[in-house]
Design an enzyme around this catalytic site. Structure first.
Site, mmCIF file in Angstrom:
data_model
loop_
_atom_site.group_PDB
_atom_site.id
_atom_site.type_symbol
_atom_site.label_atom_id
_atom_site.label_comp_id
_atom_site.label_asym_id
_atom_site.label_seq_id
_atom_site.Cartn_x
_atom_site.Cartn_y
_atom_site.Cartn_z
ATOM 1 N N ASN A 151 40.938 14.584 47.887
ATOM 2 C CA ASN A 151 40.278 13.388 48.429
ATOM 3 C C ASN A 151 40.250 13.336 49.959
ATOM 4 O O ASN A 151 39.332 12.756 50.535
ATOM 5 C CB ASN A 151 40.843 12.113 47.808
ATOM 6 C CG ASN A 151 42.318 11.961 47.995
ATOM 7 O OD1 ASN A 151 42.999 12.895 48.421
ATOM 8 N ND2 ASN A 151 42.841 10.796 47.699
ATOM 9 N N LYS A 174 48.564 25.595 48.647
ATOM 10 C CA LYS A 174 47.608 25.725 47.535
ATOM 11 C C LYS A 174 46.744 24.470 47.601
ATOM 12 O O LYS A 174 47.131 23.408 47.128
ATOM 13 C CB LYS A 174 48.381 25.797 46.219
ATOM 14 C CG LYS A 174 47.636 26.437 45.070
ATOM 15 C CD LYS A 174 46.396 25.712 44.656
ATOM 16 C CE LYS A 174 46.670 24.475 43.827
ATOM 17 N NZ LYS A 174 45.430 23.731 43.499
ATOM 18 N N PRO A 175 45.550 24.561 48.206
ATOM 19 C CA PRO A 175 44.704 23.374 48.295
ATOM 20 C C PRO A 175 44.060 23.075 46.947
ATOM 21 O O PRO A 175 44.021 23.942 46.069
ATOM 22 C CB PRO A 175 43.635 23.788 49.314
ATOM 23 C CG PRO A 175 43.555 25.278 49.206
ATOM 24 C CD PRO A 175 44.931 25.760 48.811
ATOM 25 N N GLU A 250 53.896 12.730 47.393
ATOM 26 C CA GLU A 250 53.017 11.591 47.674
ATOM 27 C C GLU A 250 52.135 11.446 46.448
ATOM 28 O O GLU A 250 51.269 12.288 46.212
ATOM 29 C CB GLU A 250 52.163 11.858 48.923
ATOM 30 C CG GLU A 250 52.954 12.066 50.207
ATOM 31 C CD GLU A 250 53.560 10.784 50.744
ATOM 32 O OE1 GLU A 250 53.195 9.694 50.270
ATOM 33 O OE2 GLU A 250 54.419 10.881 51.641
ATOM 34 N N CYS A 285 44.508 7.070 47.441
ATOM 35 C CA CYS A 285 45.745 6.555 46.841
ATOM 36 C C CYS A 285 46.124 5.189 47.408
ATOM 37 O O CYS A 285 46.862 4.457 46.773
ATOM 38 C CB CYS A 285 46.867 7.541 47.080
ATOM 39 S SG CYS A 285 47.019 7.989 48.810
ATOM 40 N N GLU A 463 55.989 11.112 54.885
ATOM 41 C CA GLU A 463 55.224 11.976 55.788
ATOM 42 C C GLU A 463 54.863 11.159 57.020
ATOM 43 O O GLU A 463 54.624 9.957 56.919
ATOM 44 C CB GLU A 463 53.974 12.506 55.073
ATOM 45 C CG GLU A 463 54.335 13.450 53.924
ATOM 46 C CD GLU A 463 53.148 14.151 53.272
ATOM 47 O OE1 GLU A 463 52.045 13.590 53.254
ATOM 48 O OE2 GLU A 463 53.341 15.275 52.777
HETATM 49 P P1 NAP Z 1 46.162 16.180 40.795
HETATM 50 O O1 NAP Z 1 45.326 16.460 39.616
HETATM 51 O O2 NAP Z 1 47.569 15.813 40.582
HETATM 52 O O3 NAP Z 1 46.052 17.485 41.717
HETATM 53 C C1 NAP Z 1 46.674 17.584 42.961
HETATM 54 C C2 NAP Z 1 46.940 19.045 43.270
HETATM 55 O O4 NAP Z 1 47.850 19.593 42.310
HETATM 56 C C3 NAP Z 1 45.699 19.936 43.204
HETATM 57 O O5 NAP Z 1 45.829 20.945 44.173
HETATM 58 C C4 NAP Z 1 45.776 20.495 41.810
HETATM 59 O O6 NAP Z 1 45.067 21.689 41.621
HETATM 60 C C5 NAP Z 1 47.260 20.712 41.670
HETATM 61 N N1 NAP Z 1 47.730 20.739 40.291
HETATM 62 C C6 NAP Z 1 47.166 20.170 39.200
HETATM 63 N N2 NAP Z 1 47.920 20.400 38.116
HETATM 64 C C7 NAP Z 1 48.990 21.131 38.530
HETATM 65 C C8 NAP Z 1 50.127 21.683 37.875
HETATM 66 N N3 NAP Z 1 50.334 21.526 36.566
HETATM 67 N N4 NAP Z 1 51.011 22.384 38.609
HETATM 68 C C9 NAP Z 1 50.826 22.551 39.932
HETATM 69 N N5 NAP Z 1 49.777 22.055 40.607
HETATM 70 C C10 NAP Z 1 48.868 21.343 39.918
HETATM 71 O O7 NAP Z 1 45.551 15.046 41.693
HETATM 72 P P2 NAP Z 1 44.032 14.892 42.130
HETATM 73 O O8 NAP Z 1 43.276 14.478 40.924
HETATM 74 O O9 NAP Z 1 43.568 16.074 42.852
HETATM 75 O O10 NAP Z 1 44.160 13.716 43.216
HETATM 76 C C11 NAP Z 1 44.213 12.385 42.878
HETATM 77 C C12 NAP Z 1 45.640 11.875 42.807
HETATM 78 O O11 NAP Z 1 46.345 12.152 44.005
HETATM 79 C C13 NAP Z 1 45.686 10.367 42.670
HETATM 80 O O12 NAP Z 1 46.668 9.994 41.756
HETATM 81 C C14 NAP Z 1 46.062 9.896 44.079
HETATM 82 O O13 NAP Z 1 46.669 8.647 44.136
HETATM 83 C C15 NAP Z 1 46.970 10.977 44.517
HETATM 84 N N6 NAP Z 1 47.040 10.989 45.977
HETATM 85 C C16 NAP Z 1 48.155 10.520 46.588
HETATM 86 C C17 NAP Z 1 48.220 10.488 47.970
HETATM 87 C C18 NAP Z 1 49.435 9.970 48.679
HETATM 88 O O14 NAP Z 1 49.513 10.137 49.877
HETATM 89 N N7 NAP Z 1 50.383 9.334 48.002
HETATM 90 C C19 NAP Z 1 47.153 10.969 48.725
HETATM 91 C C20 NAP Z 1 46.037 11.440 48.071
HETATM 92 C C21 NAP Z 1 45.995 11.460 46.687
HETATM 93 P P3 NAP Z 1 43.540 21.630 41.140
HETATM 94 O O15 NAP Z 1 42.798 21.067 42.268
HETATM 95 O O16 NAP Z 1 43.146 23.030 40.850
HETATM 96 O O17 NAP Z 1 43.498 20.749 39.929
#
Ligand code: NAP
Ligand code: MG
Length: 483
Positions: A151, A174-175, A250, A285, A463
């Site tokens: 995002n 790992k982005p 986060e 988030c 952070e």
């Molecule tokens: P996500 O599905 O959890 O993915 C985040 C990252 O983790 C991606 O690089 C993803 O790879 C990787 N990933 C997914 N499954 C994994 C696994 N089993 N093992 C290791 N890595 C794995 O989250 P998203 O859908 O990209 O982002 C939305 C979420 O992030 C929301 O819940 C949001 O609130 C949260 N967020 C939090 C913050 C904060 O600062 N607190 C900031 C931004 C976003 P892939 O891309 O290949 O799936």
């Protein structure tokens, strides 16, 4: 595929063994932006070995000298800001003007942590016995694995790697597989700025399970910095438990946005619309997830809010005046729409938007008409789950005590906002909200100088701020016997 974009390991641009690739899709029209090398076990091993080998020398550099390189990265990012923003819009979909602001903000982490590196001092502690001295020092923790979401393709990367590099750690990033191109462009900049090979590596892959198994649990990785969903975070934490790996998380949020009777209504409307819709179209988030309006002001707030939402311009990110781009993919759009439809089925009133946009410029993108729902109640899934899209549930409340209780009744604790002109209430409410970030008459979010992170299931660690760099250090106490 010969024209695949390589990943960045040990200062070299490399393809995956066997030539595997995955595609990066523009969410505004589903065109292919690029094919990217799809890393697997051999690349993970190379990247970790590179980070391990580079760690010692990097950690021994004077903090001021590490800072100099970080400042050079900041400067180059600023020079190339528009080019980076273009990449962000292409792979993430957010409006180009918003992407420029993101990149401008994200590069500030290098400046802040370049300066913080010089203040990483220890302590000389008074001894309870003569003849002994106690020396406390903070040391870089070692090679770090960083995993980031799509995002904020630039900010999520810099908010992790700037403090890690400043502390003297090396990093394997790992982005998100949806947005690896911004991370690769940042890697290119770090190389141009003189960061030594192996100190920062970008491993592109869409095999996230493999990343969990091979990268995050690699014995040479000393710390995991993860930003993403709470569910994925829990899985990482379980796996990391076997090695007591250090963790910074986060995670997800469910931000309440509270408008009291005595709020400045104009700024409360502006703030709530901005915090709901104008950060990646609600895919942030810290976006407002539940908008609580005190009953005495509902007659004036609700129509003004709805009017402001109707004026928002949904458009492909490069269209001038675009305020809300597409959602990142169909899965996300379907989830948002499902929550909206479910709320309506449970008795909420949809007063604007809340449907797919599929004609003209929207044709092949994941666009959604910004939705406003009235008569929402706390028990509806739309008020309990992270919506992550352009839908605003509005809820009414009567008293301060009641709204604090309702605002805190969630497993999340990342961000909360409230508007009031009463300063005693401002202090009371700010203290009682169980959230890591509280905006009081403010909806602009965090900045480099303050710690950011979540209470409860929204995260671990912080952070930004002074705290940001400490997350990448271990504390050592040296006991010196002088007798
Ligand atoms: P996500 O599905 O959890 O993915 C985040 C990252 O983790 C991606 O690089 C993803 O790879 C990787 N990933 C997914 N499954 C994994 C696994 N089993 N093992 C290791 N890595 C794995 O989250 P998203 O859908 O990209 O982002 C939305 C979420 O992030 C929301 O819940 C949001 O609130 C949260 N967020 C939090 C913050 C904060 O600062 N607190 C900031 C931004 C976003 P892939 O891309 O290949 O799936
Ligand atoms: Mg995901």
């Amino acid at each position: 595929m010969t024209d695949a974009k390589p990943m960045f390991i040990n200062g070299e641009w490399v393809l995956a063994e066997g030539g595997a690739t995955f595609d990066v899709i523009n969410p505004a029209d589903q065109s292919t932006v690029a094919s990217v090398a799809n890393g697997a076990a051999p690349e993970i091993e190379r990247a970790v070995q590179a980070a391990h080998a580079a760690f010692r020398e990097w950690s021994l550099l004077a903090p001021k000298d590490r800072g100099r390189i970080l400042l050079a990265i900041q400067e180059l990012m600023e020079e190339r800001r528009d080019e980076l923003a273009r990449i962000v819009t292409l792979e993430n979909g957010k409006p180009y003007e918003e992407a420029k602001k993101e990149v401008q903000f994200s590069l500030g982490y290098f400046g802040w942590f370049a300066e913080e590196a010089r203040r990483m001092s220890g302590e000389w502690v008074a001894s309870p016995q003569p003849g002994k001295r106690y020396w406390v020092l903070h040391q870089p923790i070692g090679p770090v694995a960083a995993v980031t979401p799509w995002n904020f393709p630039s900010t999520m990367v810099t908010r992790k790697i700037a403090p890690a590099l400043a502390a003297g750690c090396s990093v394997v990033l790992k982005p998100a597989s949806a947005t690896p191109l911004t991370a690769l462009a940042i890697a290119d900049i770090t190389q141009a700025a003189g960061l030594p090979p192996g100190v920062f590596n970008v491993l592109t892959t869409n095999r996230s399970r493999l990343v969990g198994n091979e990268l995050l649990t690699h014995p040479l990785i000393r710390k995991i910095g993860f930003t993403g969903s709470t569910d994925v975070g829990k899985g990482i934490m379980e796996a990391a438990a076997r090695q007591i790996k250090r963790l910074s998380f986060e995670l997800g949020g469910n931000a309440p946005f509270i408008v009291f009777d005595d709020a400045d209504l104009k700024s409360a409307v502006e703030g709530s619309v901005a915090m709901k819709f104008l950060r990646v179209g609600g895919q942030s988030c810290i976006c407002a997830n539940r908008i609580y309006v005190q009953r005495g002001v509902a007659d004036r707030f609700l129509p003004a809010f709805v009017e402001a939402v109707k004026k928002l311009k949904v458009a492909p990110g490069f269209q001038p005046g675009a305020q809300i781009g597409p959602l990142i993919n169909e899965e996300t759009r379907a989830k948002v729409h499902g929550l909206v439809q479910d709320a309506v089925a449970r008795g909420a009133r949809l007063v604007t938007g809340g449907h797919y946009l599929t004609e003209g410029a929207y044709k092949n993108g994941f666009f959604y008409a910004p939705a406003v729902l009235l008569d929402v109640t706390d028990d509806m899934p739309i008020a309990q789950e992270e919506i992550f899209g352009p839908a605003a549930p509005l809820l009414l409340f009567d008293t301060e005590e009641e709204v604090i209780r309702r605002a805190n009744a969630t497993k999340f604790g990342l961000a909360a906002y409230f508007y009031t002109k009463d300063m005693t209430r401002l202090m009371r409410v700010a203290e009682q909200l169980e959230y890591g970030l509280v905006g009081a008459n403010d909806a602009t979010g965090y900045t480099h100088e303050i710690p950011f992170g979540g209470f409860k299931e929204s995260g671990l660690g912080r952070e930004g701020g002074h705290e940001g760099i400490e997350e990448y250090t271990e504390v050592k106490s040296v006991v010196i016997n002088l007798t």
